[in-house]
Design a protein around this motif. Sequence first.
Motif, PDB file in Angstrom:
ATOM      1  N   ILE A 248       0.831  -1.212   0.000  1.00 31.03           N
ATOM      2  CA  ILE A 248       0.000   0.000   0.000  1.00 31.03           C
ATOM      3  C   ILE A 248       0.863   1.258   0.000  1.00 31.03           C
ATOM      4  CG2 ILE A 248      -1.624   1.358   1.379  1.00 31.03           C
ATOM      5  CD1 ILE A 248      -2.903  -1.323   2.224  1.00 31.03           C
ATOM      6  N   PHE A 249       1.880   1.296   0.879  1.00 28.46           N
ATOM      7  CA  PHE A 249       2.743   2.478   0.940  1.00 28.46           C
ATOM      8  C   PHE A 249       3.626   2.580  -0.307  1.00 28.46           C
ATOM      9  CE2 PHE A 249       1.356   2.796   5.245  1.00 28.46           C
ATOM     10  CZ  PHE A 249       1.574   4.117   5.606  1.00 28.46           C
ATOM     11  N   TYR A 250       4.063   1.433  -0.809  1.00 23.74           N
ATOM     12  CA  TYR A 250       4.832   1.424  -2.056  1.00 23.74           C
ATOM     13  C   TYR A 250       4.029   2.082  -3.171  1.00 23.74           C
ATOM     14  CZ  TYR A 250       6.442  -0.535  -6.510  1.00 23.74           C
ATOM     15  OH  TYR A 250       6.836  -0.690  -7.803  1.00 23.74           O
ATOM     16  N   ALA A 251       2.791   1.662  -3.325  1.00 27.17           N
ATOM     17  CA  ALA A 251       1.949   2.197  -4.400  1.00 27.17           C
ATOM     18  C   ALA A 251       1.612   3.662  -4.173  1.00 27.17           C
ATOM     19  CB  ALA A 251       0.674   1.368  -4.523  1.00 27.17           C
ATOM     20  N   ALA A 252       1.353   4.038  -2.922  1.00 27.73           N
ATOM     21  CA  ALA A 252       0.993   5.426  -2.619  1.00 27.73           C
ATOM     22  C   ALA A 252       2.133   6.376  -2.978  1.00 27.73           C
ATOM     23  CB  ALA A 252       0.632   5.563  -1.143  1.00 27.73           C
ATOM     24  N   PHE A 253       3.359   6.014  -2.605  1.00 23.54           N
ATOM     25  CA  PHE A 253       4.499   6.881  -2.905  1.00 23.54           C
ATOM     26  C   PHE A 253       4.903   6.798  -4.374  1.00 23.54           C
ATOM     27  CE2 PHE A 253       4.673   7.274   1.602  1.00 23.54           C
ATOM     28  CZ  PHE A 253       5.340   8.469   1.840  1.00 23.54           C
ATOM     29  N   LEU A 254       4.616   5.664  -5.006  1.00 23.64           N
ATOM     30  CA  LEU A 254       4.823   5.551  -6.448  1.00 23.64           C
ATOM     31  C   LEU A 254       3.939   6.560  -7.171  1.00 23.64           C
ATOM     32  CD1 LEU A 254       6.446   3.536  -8.335  1.00 23.64           C
ATOM     33  CD2 LEU A 254       4.304   2.340  -8.621  1.00 23.64           C
ATOM     34  N   MET A 255       2.676   6.638  -6.767  1.00 23.69           N
ATOM     35  CA  MET A 255       1.742   7.585  -7.375  1.00 23.69           C
ATOM     36  C   MET A 255       2.156   9.023  -7.081  1.00 23.69           C
ATOM     37  SD  MET A 255      -2.017   5.858  -6.913  1.00 23.69           S
ATOM     38  CE  MET A 255      -1.814   5.340  -5.210  1.00 23.69           C
ATOM     39  N   LEU A 256       2.575   9.270  -5.852  1.00 20.06           N
ATOM     40  CA  LEU A 256       2.983  10.619  -5.462  1.00 20.06           C
ATOM     41  C   LEU A 256       4.143  11.112  -6.320  1.00 20.06           C
ATOM     42  CD1 LEU A 256       2.685  12.980  -3.459  1.00 20.06           C
ATOM     43  CD2 LEU A 256       4.327  11.786  -1.974  1.00 20.06           C
ATOM     44  N   SER A 257       5.130  10.261  -6.530  1.00 17.78           N
ATOM     45  CA  SER A 257       6.293  10.674  -7.312  1.00 17.78           C
ATOM     46  C   SER A 257       5.936  10.905  -8.772  1.00 17.78           C
ATOM     47  CB  SER A 257       7.413   9.636  -7.204  1.00 17.78           C
ATOM     48  OG  SER A 257       7.039   8.427  -7.835  1.00 17.78           O
ATOM     49  N   ARG A 258       5.015  10.114  -9.296  1.00 17.21           N
ATOM     50  CA  ARG A 258       4.676  10.234 -10.717  1.00 17.21           C
ATOM     51  C   ARG A 258       3.862  11.487 -11.030  1.00 17.21           C
ATOM     52  NH1 ARG A 258       3.822   4.325 -13.515  1.00 17.21           N
ATOM     53  NH2 ARG A 258       6.015   3.724 -13.342  1.00 17.21           N
ATOM     54  N   ILE A 259       3.269  12.089 -10.011  1.00 18.60           N
ATOM     55  CA  ILE A 259       2.508  13.316 -10.227  1.00 18.60           C
ATOM     56  C   ILE A 259       3.425  14.436 -10.719  1.00 18.60           C
ATOM     57  CG2 ILE A 259       1.220  15.146  -9.053  1.00 18.60           C
ATOM     58  CD1 ILE A 259      -0.024  12.936  -7.310  1.00 18.60           C
ATOM     59  N   PHE A 260       4.661  14.469 -10.180  1.00 15.83           N
ATOM     60  CA  PHE A 260       5.555  15.562 -10.564  1.00 15.83           C
ATOM     61  C   PHE A 260       6.818  15.119 -11.305  1.00 15.83           C
ATOM     62  CE2 PHE A 260       6.987  14.210  -6.365  1.00 15.83           C
ATOM     63  CZ  PHE A 260       8.361  14.151  -6.530  1.00 15.83           C
ATOM     64  N   ALA A 261       7.219  13.835 -11.174  1.00 16.06           N
ATOM     65  CA  ALA A 261       8.476  13.387 -11.777  1.00 16.06           C
ATOM     66  C   ALA A 261       8.445  13.496 -13.297  1.00 16.06           C
ATOM     67  CB  ALA A 261       8.784  11.944 -11.351  1.00 16.06           C
ATOM     68  N   GLY A 262       7.289  13.194 -13.913  1.00 17.16           N
ATOM     69  CA  GLY A 262       7.173  13.297 -15.368  1.00 17.16           C
ATOM     70  C   GLY A 262       7.346  14.726 -15.850  1.00 17.16           C
ATOM     71  N   LYS A 263       6.796  15.676 -15.094  1.00 17.25           N
ATOM     72  CA  LYS A 263       6.941  17.087 -15.459  1.00 17.25           C
ATOM     73  C   LYS A 263       8.394  17.530 -15.341  1.00 17.25           C
ATOM     74  CE  LYS A 263       2.255  18.625 -14.268  1.00 17.25           C
ATOM     75  NZ  LYS A 263       1.440  19.543 -13.447  1.00 17.25           N
ATOM     76  N   ILE A 264       9.077  17.051 -14.302  1.00 18.98           N
ATOM     77  CA  ILE A 264      10.498  17.388 -14.138  1.00 18.98           C
ATOM     78  C   ILE A 264      11.295  16.835 -15.319  1.00 18.98           C
ATOM     79  CG2 ILE A 264      12.554  17.015 -12.720  1.00 18.98           C
ATOM     80  CD1 ILE A 264      10.748  16.978 -10.269  1.00 18.98           C
ATOM     81  N   TYR A 265      10.985  15.607 -15.736  1.00 19.21           N
ATOM     82  CA  TYR A 265      11.660  15.014 -16.887  1.00 19.21           C
ATOM     83  C   TYR A 265      11.446  15.870 -18.136  1.00 19.21           C
ATOM     84  CZ  TYR A 265      12.608  11.809 -20.755  1.00 19.21           C
ATOM     85  OH  TYR A 265      13.086  11.256 -21.910  1.00 19.21           O
ATOM     86  N   ASP A 266      10.206  16.281 -18.387  1.00 14.22           N
ATOM     87  CA  ASP A 266       9.902  17.082 -19.572  1.00 14.22           C
ATOM     88  C   ASP A 266      10.582  18.441 -19.540  1.00 14.22           C
ATOM     89  OD1 ASP A 266       8.307  15.171 -20.819  1.00 14.22           O
ATOM     90  OD2 ASP A 266       6.486  15.836 -19.795  1.00 14.22           O
ATOM     91  N   ASN A 267      10.663  19.048 -18.348  1.00 11.99           N
ATOM     92  CA  ASN A 267      11.161  20.423 -18.233  1.00 11.99           C
ATOM     93  C   ASN A 267      12.651  20.522 -17.953  1.00 11.99           C
ATOM     94  OD1 ASN A 267       8.558  21.488 -18.614  1.00 11.99           O
ATOM     95  ND2 ASN A 267       8.078  21.293 -16.442  1.00 11.99           N
ATOM     96  N   ARG A 268      13.195  19.576 -17.195  1.00 14.71           N
ATOM     97  CA  ARG A 268      14.593  19.676 -16.766  1.00 14.71           C
ATOM     98  C   ARG A 268      15.481  18.570 -17.321  1.00 14.71           C
ATOM     99  NH1 ARG A 268      15.091  22.886 -12.212  1.00 14.71           N
ATOM    100  NH2 ARG A 268      17.320  22.791 -12.730  1.00 14.71           N
ATOM    101  N   GLY A 269      14.905  17.413 -17.610  1.00 19.74           N
ATOM    102  CA  GLY A 269      15.702  16.302 -18.125  1.00 19.74           C
ATOM    103  C   GLY A 269      15.830  15.171 -17.132  1.00 19.74           C
TER     104      GLY A 269
END
Length: 391
Positions: A248-269
């Motif tokens: 449960i915690f694995y999935a919750a933090f997986l979702m949390l990171s994906r909310i912003f990590a993709g945007k960081i990849y697109d904007n910063r690399g």
Amino acid sequence: MQDDHQDKIFTKDFAFIWLANFFIFLGFQMTLPTLPIFVKELGGSDQLVGLIVGIFTFSALLFRPYAGHALETKGRGRVYLFGLLLFIISVGTFGFMTSMVMLFVMRVIQGVGWGFSTTASGTIATDLIPPTRRGEGMGYYGLSGNLALAFGPALGLSLVGVISFKALFLSSATLGVIAFLLSMNIKYKKVAQSPHRTKVARFDVLEKSAINPAIILFFITLTFGGIASFLPLHAVEKDVAGIEMYFIFYAAFLMLSRIFAGKIYDNRGDLYVIPPGILLVFTAMLLLAWLPNTVTLIVAGSLYGFGFGMIQPALQAWAVDKAEVNRKGMANATFFSFFDLGVGIGAMVFGQIAFLFGYKYIYIVSAVSAIVALTYYLYLVLSGRRNPRKA
């Protein structure tokens, strides 16, 4: 002036592929921690648990290149529906198996279905996401699998104490049927034909542009093989309760990171998401090797989920970004093939390590694997073979 619709991620078709992916992953995740228990109930050993997991992933690996070619020649819809159908049939029959041989056969069929369906679904999502927002879009798409992971393992472990294995596996197959029905409503994009397209080489099983991110993924998913196959058994041996909380915690933090990590990849690399993510995975593996109590289990799950959630969408977007338009399917096939290879080799090797040395050493070796992934990534950057992606 650019059409706003061209940059829109959340369309009707994206919603359908998102939901279909959620239900097929939910059905799969329900069997992930319960199948080892089923194998043990049939009289299997730790080595057989690893082999059962490995057989699945290697069959998926073997057929992913065929799925990649079929996506570019037969069309997205046919490949996806075919994979879903094989998954439904195989999982639905698990509970009727009374011998290891027949279970092996059905796991092979499940692997083929999984290889076709997940390669197709990733490619379909790639088609639907605007290229300028691919990192962000793949992060949102990945949430469908993450949500399934949040509920699937815990749901499966809870149900197995209440209903029979036969009913559990039939329930998983029913979720696959829901995914099948949803996928029939998607308007699939037509296959793009390259003007320079030539006859497919006989041994064309990899997309070269996707190999480097796939290699990094391989060393990360080696760690996943140890978690998927042996963490419930490791927790029991350590007398640590709350294995459901890990997922449960694995999935919750997986979702949390994906909310912003993709945007960081697109904007910063990727330099801003991949190394930090790998270090979090490394730390989680050391905590699992130690594992004195439930709090440590939860912290490890949180760190692993946050780290993997940063790494996987960035690597997949990297793999697809560099591929030609008529090779997107093969890029996804290559990417997921290395995913399967990591999980499969991890499960088999860690089964032997568990037998010879104990469960703790699975996670020590996994920590080393994470460092190898980081070393290879830094080598690519420092040698100029991988320039961090610019916005």
